[in-house]
Design a protein around this motif. Structure first.
Motif, PDB file in Angstrom:
ATOM      1  N   GLY A  32       0.815  -1.213   0.000  1.00 52.09           N
ATOM      2  CA  GLY A  32       0.000   0.000   0.000  1.00 52.09           C
ATOM      3  C   GLY A  32       0.848   1.262   0.000  1.00 52.09           C
ATOM      4  O   GLY A  32       0.577   2.214  -0.741  1.00 52.09           O
ATOM      5  N   MET A  33       1.919   1.273   0.830  1.00 56.94           N
ATOM      6  CA  MET A  33       2.777   2.457   0.897  1.00 56.94           C
ATOM      7  C   MET A  33       3.536   2.670  -0.403  1.00 56.94           C
ATOM      8  O   MET A  33       3.632   3.793  -0.920  1.00 56.94           O
ATOM      9  CB  MET A  33       3.762   2.314   2.054  1.00 56.94           C
ATOM     10  CG  MET A  33       3.145   2.493   3.421  1.00 56.94           C
ATOM     11  SD  MET A  33       4.402   2.435   4.715  1.00 56.94           S
ATOM     12  CE  MET A  33       3.409   2.926   6.132  1.00 56.94           C
ATOM     13  N   LEU A  35       2.801   1.566  -3.431  1.00 55.15           N
ATOM     14  CA  LEU A  35       1.880   1.985  -4.481  1.00 55.15           C
ATOM     15  C   LEU A  35       1.526   3.461  -4.348  1.00 55.15           C
ATOM     16  O   LEU A  35       1.405   4.180  -5.350  1.00 55.15           O
ATOM     17  CB  LEU A  35       0.605   1.142  -4.430  1.00 55.15           C
ATOM     18  CG  LEU A  35       0.698  -0.302  -4.921  1.00 55.15           C
ATOM     19  CD1 LEU A  35      -0.622  -1.023  -4.702  1.00 55.15           C
ATOM     20  CD2 LEU A  35       1.096  -0.362  -6.385  1.00 55.15           C
ATOM     21  N   SER A  36       1.379   3.918  -3.121  1.00 57.91           N
ATOM     22  CA  SER A  36       1.056   5.327  -2.899  1.00 57.91           C
ATOM     23  C   SER A  36       2.190   6.229  -3.383  1.00 57.91           C
ATOM     24  O   SER A  36       1.943   7.273  -4.002  1.00 57.91           O
ATOM     25  CB  SER A  36       0.791   5.579  -1.411  1.00 57.91           C
ATOM     26  OG  SER A  36      -0.310   4.813  -0.961  1.00 57.91           O
ATOM     27  N   ALA A  39       2.279   6.034  -7.259  1.00 56.70           N
ATOM     28  CA  ALA A  39       1.162   6.820  -7.783  1.00 56.70           C
ATOM     29  C   ALA A  39       1.390   8.311  -7.560  1.00 56.70           C
ATOM     30  O   ALA A  39       0.963   9.136  -8.381  1.00 56.70           O
ATOM     31  CB  ALA A  39      -0.143   6.379  -7.127  1.00 56.70           C
ATOM     32  N   GLY A 260      -2.922  -5.214  -0.061  1.00 55.79           N
ATOM     33  CA  GLY A 260      -2.232  -3.940  -0.247  1.00 55.79           C
ATOM     34  C   GLY A 260      -2.797  -3.126  -1.392  1.00 55.79           C
ATOM     35  O   GLY A 260      -2.935  -1.901  -1.290  1.00 55.79           O
ATOM     36  N   PHE A 261      -3.139  -3.785  -2.504  1.00 53.03           N
ATOM     37  CA  PHE A 261      -3.771  -3.064  -3.613  1.00 53.03           C
ATOM     38  C   PHE A 261      -5.125  -2.508  -3.184  1.00 53.03           C
ATOM     39  O   PHE A 261      -5.489  -1.381  -3.539  1.00 53.03           O
ATOM     40  CB  PHE A 261      -3.929  -3.990  -4.821  1.00 53.03           C
ATOM     41  CG  PHE A 261      -2.731  -4.036  -5.719  1.00 53.03           C
ATOM     42  CD1 PHE A 261      -2.610  -3.147  -6.772  1.00 53.03           C
ATOM     43  CD2 PHE A 261      -1.715  -4.938  -5.503  1.00 53.03           C
ATOM     44  CE1 PHE A 261      -1.501  -3.176  -7.612  1.00 53.03           C
ATOM     45  CE2 PHE A 261      -0.594  -4.982  -6.325  1.00 53.03           C
ATOM     46  CZ  PHE A 261      -0.488  -4.093  -7.381  1.00 53.03           C
ATOM     47  N   PHE A 264      -4.521   0.524  -1.047  1.00 49.31           N
ATOM     48  CA  PHE A 264      -4.184   1.705  -1.850  1.00 49.31           C
ATOM     49  C   PHE A 264      -5.436   2.341  -2.452  1.00 49.31           C
ATOM     50  O   PHE A 264      -5.616   3.564  -2.412  1.00 49.31           O
ATOM     51  CB  PHE A 264      -3.204   1.314  -2.951  1.00 49.31           C
ATOM     52  CG  PHE A 264      -3.097   2.323  -4.055  1.00 49.31           C
ATOM     53  CD1 PHE A 264      -2.483   3.543  -3.842  1.00 49.31           C
ATOM     54  CD2 PHE A 264      -3.643   2.074  -5.310  1.00 49.31           C
ATOM     55  CE1 PHE A 264      -2.391   4.493  -4.850  1.00 49.31           C
ATOM     56  CE2 PHE A 264      -3.556   3.001  -6.318  1.00 49.31           C
ATOM     57  CZ  PHE A 264      -2.929   4.218  -6.084  1.00 49.31           C
ATOM     58  N   ARG A 268      -6.669   6.117  -1.654  1.00 46.76           N
ATOM     59  CA  ARG A 268      -6.326   7.031  -2.747  1.00 46.76           C
ATOM     60  C   ARG A 268      -7.038   8.377  -2.654  1.00 46.76           C
ATOM     61  O   ARG A 268      -6.403   9.423  -2.850  1.00 46.76           O
ATOM     62  CB  ARG A 268      -6.608   6.364  -4.090  1.00 46.76           C
ATOM     63  CG  ARG A 268      -6.021   7.133  -5.265  1.00 46.76           C
ATOM     64  CD  ARG A 268      -6.027   6.330  -6.529  1.00 46.76           C
ATOM     65  NE  ARG A 268      -7.386   6.120  -7.015  1.00 46.76           N
ATOM     66  CZ  ARG A 268      -7.688   5.924  -8.312  1.00 46.76           C
ATOM     67  NH1 ARG A 268      -6.735   5.944  -9.222  1.00 46.76           N
ATOM     68  NH2 ARG A 268      -8.932   5.715  -8.674  1.00 46.76           N
ATOM     69  N   LEU A 271      -5.167  10.374  -0.105  1.00 49.08           N
ATOM     70  CA  LEU A 271      -3.833  10.749  -0.566  1.00 49.08           C
ATOM     71  C   LEU A 271      -3.907  11.912  -1.546  1.00 49.08           C
ATOM     72  O   LEU A 271      -3.039  12.788  -1.552  1.00 49.08           O
ATOM     73  CB  LEU A 271      -3.152   9.543  -1.227  1.00 49.08           C
ATOM     74  CG  LEU A 271      -2.833   8.361  -0.325  1.00 49.08           C
ATOM     75  CD1 LEU A 271      -2.337   7.174  -1.152  1.00 49.08           C
ATOM     76  CD2 LEU A 271      -1.792   8.743   0.714  1.00 49.08           C
ATOM     77  N   LEU A 286      -3.614   9.962  -9.281  1.00 51.98           N
ATOM     78  CA  LEU A 286      -2.891   8.909  -8.575  1.00 51.98           C
ATOM     79  C   LEU A 286      -3.170   7.578  -9.268  1.00 51.98           C
ATOM     80  O   LEU A 286      -3.891   6.714  -8.771  1.00 51.98           O
ATOM     81  CB  LEU A 286      -3.310   8.859  -7.105  1.00 51.98           C
ATOM     82  CG  LEU A 286      -2.800  10.047  -6.292  1.00 51.98           C
ATOM     83  CD1 LEU A 286      -3.842  10.524  -5.313  1.00 51.98           C
ATOM     84  CD2 LEU A 286      -1.526   9.653  -5.562  1.00 51.98           C
ATOM     85  N   LEU A 288      -1.839   4.154 -11.808  1.00 49.05           N
ATOM     86  CA  LEU A 288      -0.766   3.176 -11.950  1.00 49.05           C
ATOM     87  C   LEU A 288      -0.818   2.608 -13.362  1.00 49.05           C
ATOM     88  O   LEU A 288      -1.905   2.270 -13.853  1.00 49.05           O
ATOM     89  CB  LEU A 288      -0.924   2.041 -10.935  1.00 49.05           C
ATOM     90  CG  LEU A 288      -0.893   2.431  -9.456  1.00 49.05           C
ATOM     91  CD1 LEU A 288      -1.334   1.246  -8.602  1.00 49.05           C
ATOM     92  CD2 LEU A 288       0.484   2.898  -9.047  1.00 49.05           C
TER      93      LEU A 288
END
Length: 731
Positions: A32-33, A35-36, A39, A260-261, A264, A268, A271, A286, A288
């Protein structure tokens, strides 16, 4: 064998399920982190690309002869400290290019606005904002033309004659190149700098997560090693044992990656609301791409499997290896080599800073990563030194037992605190760097005349300077305006650009004073100059000018400085000056100009806070799992000690000291190393020496260590329950 490994993983009782959940949770947090962060990099690029059309003035001429030229002028206005992008256009024919976000070009007397600016125009008195924009609103700029949901933009239609008089240029196409890839573009983000910082963030967040995964994998490691040794005795080969141990990590990594996906996608929208570029993102920014998904979706699970494999590499021992345990070899000083090499690499680039952004990323990221890796490798050796110091000063059983155990296996002692050490190093680097940036570049002071005084400059390229009669007569009568001062041009080219009589400075009382006996002062055109960074009183003394007071008014007007006592008066004065003098830059305060230069510092500070707030909880979880795992693995030895008469309090002190000694020893080294790495980076990149952080940083470090000790203390009550007489029986 895989089916058997899956059965052990999924049906191994409460202990196996707990371990699986913890590993999957660690992987989910890491995915998750990361990917953040990835993104976030994409969002910076997407936002920067939507700034491109505002640089149309530097677009090359179009080779399309069917396109009519267009008059184009972009300037920056302000309201309440916020920047407003003001675009004024005039078509010279029906085939003139149209900026993104607009259905057509506005005609004379028409304008399009961004949604936020439209709301601001409707909620603000016209004299404070709306009267600056001629015409009427005919529509809203679509999001394709807005860098951010918060963007303040207006596109005003004019006649070609009006724009020619305002100094506009003619363009034949709209700029589509991102500002970071454009020579001469002046509106947009420094995307390369943001990429550099976000790369550091990604590396900083990934280390604690991998350490957490390795720590979780070692839960009940002793009993698992005994089980694997038994399998070896009945004929299992080392590759089969390695495969069984890897299956558990693979299953947990796959589950954690999927979670984790989802994490995210859930986070999102939140974020996107973090304005680490100065403005919020659209949620779709954000995004991918396929490469990002494959890189993170495969990279993090692979890293988790490798971390788990390294954590359980002893399962490949011989069948009798568990029974014939010997004291591991003590760590050697060679472990300091990567740490020294990382610092040496950062030091090497002092005076040799790479010219390109890619070169800087390669130089500094590799140096920081090498230093961080070296710190982790050197941790056991430093822990061994701390244990020897403890043994030399111990006079009671608990310190002696703790020191002996740490000396026997300093790697295990350091492992429990390694996540927290990484967090301290990263936070020290980030805080030291940000503190030095702020100290050397300054931040706007909202409580000084640098923020309350409005300045309108008159440049030679904007035409003849105005006469006093052209200054709006009602400017001084606006409610909230304290004074209106005309700064005249200094004929001496070697001094400050402006002249003001000492009598005027004495009347104003907030812009400094003259030297004793002087009648005219040489001043900055905004009456502030470089004092904006440290202006706190009216005691500043300007230099005397060799000009008679009667001659000051004969010099051309350089600027008008309006000091105010209220925000409404400030904005009304700005509107009057903008309408009276439409050429050149719009009136603004020194504080507003400083705010633009300080924006990136605020962005970096926000990212440093993200690193701190994300790393410390992960490190705390790693510490808690490590301590609980250590207690579980030593339940039988501790039970035997209790049967021989050792008090429960003594055992608790042993466990506490085994964590506190490596924690405090390596924490001091990690913090000091972080400051040293930050100092070397600052010297190489900017030429600044490190400035010590403010007291809140040290309070944060002490607080983090205190929380870690509380975590350790919260696990000590488990000793009574797991060290009863029944745990001493073989079985």
């Amino acid at each position: 064998m895989i089916r058997f490994a899956l059965r052990l993983t999924l049906s191994g009782g409460r202990e196996a399920v707990t371990r699986l959940v913890i590993i999957a949770g660690a992987v989910a947090v890491g995915v998750g982190m990361l990917l953040s962060v990835v993104a976030g990099m994409n969002a910076v690029g997407a936002q920067n690309l939507r700034y491109a059309w505002l640089n149309t003035a530097v677009a090359p001429p179009s080779s399309d002869t069917s396109t009519d030229p267009m008059w184009w002028l972009v300037r920056e206005d302000y309201h309440d400290g916020h920047s407003i992008g003001r675009v004024e256009v005039a078509a010279s024919g029906p085939a003139a290019p149209v900026p993104p976000g607009l259905p057509r070009l506005p005609g004379p007397g028409e304008f399009y606005v961004s949604p936020v600016l439209g709301e601001l125009l409707r909620s603000t008195p016209a004299a404070e904002l709306g009267d600056r924009f001629p015409g009427r609103e005919i529509g809203v700029i679509d999001r394709s033309g807005l860098p951010s949901p918060d963007s303040l933009l207006i596109v005003i239609g004019r006649t070609p004659a009006e724009l020619e008089q305002l100094g506009a240029g003619r363009v034949t196409q709209i700029m589509t190149t991102a500002p970071s890839d454009c020579d001469g573009c002046y509106v947009g983000l420094n995307a390369d700098a943001m990429t550099l910082v976000l790369s550091v963030v990604a590396a900083a967040l990934l280390f604690p997560v991998l350490i957490f995964i390795g720590t979780a994998t070692r839960l009940a490691a002793t009993r698992r090693e005994q089980r694997f040794a038994a399998m070896r005795l009945v004929g299992a080969t080392p590759p089969q044992i390695t495969g069984i141990s890897a299956v558990e990590s693979t299953v947990a990594a796959i589950v954690g990656t999927v979670v984790g996906f989802g994490l995210f996608l859930l986070l999102r929208p939140g974020l996107a609301a973090i304005p680490f570029t100065g403005e919020r993102f659209f949620t779709t920014d954000l995004s991918l791409d396929a490469v990002d998904v494959l890189w993170v979706g495969l990279g993090i699970p692979l890293g988790a499997v490798v971390a788990s494999w390294l954590a359980l590499r002893r399962v490949r021992i011989s069948p009798l290896g568990v029974s014939r345990r010997v004291t591991p070899k003590p760590p050697r000083p060679w472990r300091l080599i990567p740490l020294v090499a990382g610092l040496a690499e950062l030091a090497y680039f002092i005076g040799r800073r790479p010219d390109s952004t890619d070169g800087q990323i390669a130089a500094y990221i590799s140096g920081f990563l090498l230093t961080l890796t070296g710190l982790v490798l050197a941790g056991p050796w430093l822990t061994m030194l701390g244990a020897r110091v403890l043994a030399g000063r111990a006079s009671r059983p608990a310190p002696l037992i703790a020191a002996r155990r740490l000396s026997d296996d300093p790697r295990a002692g350091f492992r429990s605190v390694s996540g927290l050490i990484v967090a301290l190093f990263v936070t020290s680097v980030a805080t030291g760097t940000i503190t030095t940036f702020v100290a050397n570049r300054g931040e706007p002071r909202t409580d000084s005349v640098a923020a309350t005084s409005l300045v309108k400059h008159f440049r030679p390229e904007d035409g003849p300077a105005p006469t006093p009669d052209q200054i709006p007569a009602g400017l001084g009568a606006v409610p909230g305006v304290r004074s209106v001062t005309l700064v005249h041009t200094n004929p001496d080219p070697d001094g400050w650009r402006g002249l003001v009589t000492c009598a005027e400075l004495d009347r104003l009382a907030v812009f400094g004073s003259c030297p004793d006996g002087a009648q005219v002062a040489v001043v900055a055109d905004d009456l502030i100059g470089m004092r904006a960074f440290d202006l706190t009183s009216d005691t500043y003394r300007w230099e005397a000018a060799a000009v008679a007071p009667a001659d000051v008014d004969r010099q051309p007007i350089l600027s008008v400085v309006v000091d105010t006592t209220s925000r409404a008066g400030f904005e009304r004065a700005r509107t009057m000056l903008a309408n009276a003098f439409p050429l050149g830059r719009f009136p603004a305060s020194v504080g507003e100009w400083e705010s633009n230069s300080a924006r990136q510092l605020t962005q970096f500070q926000q990212l440093a806070n993200v690193i701190m707030l994300a790393s410390l909880p992960i490190a705390g979880c790693s510490l808690a799992v490590s301590v609980v795992g250590g207690l579980s693995d030593r339940r039988r030895p501790f039970s035997l000690l209790r049967l021989t008469g050792v008090q429960l309090g003594t055992l608790r002190r042993v466990v506490a000291l085994e964590t506190v000694v490596p924690l405090l020893t390596v924490a001091a080294v990690a913090t000091g190393t972080g400051f040293l790495a930050a100092h070397l980076f600052l010297r190489a990149q900017l030429g600044y020496p490190l400035r010590p952080p403010d007291p809140p940083f040290y309070l944060m470090v002490v607080g983090g260590l205190a929380v870690s000790l509380v975590i350790v203390a919260s696990t000590l009550p488990l000793l009574r329950r797991i060290t009863g007489p029944e745990a001493a029986r073989n079985g």
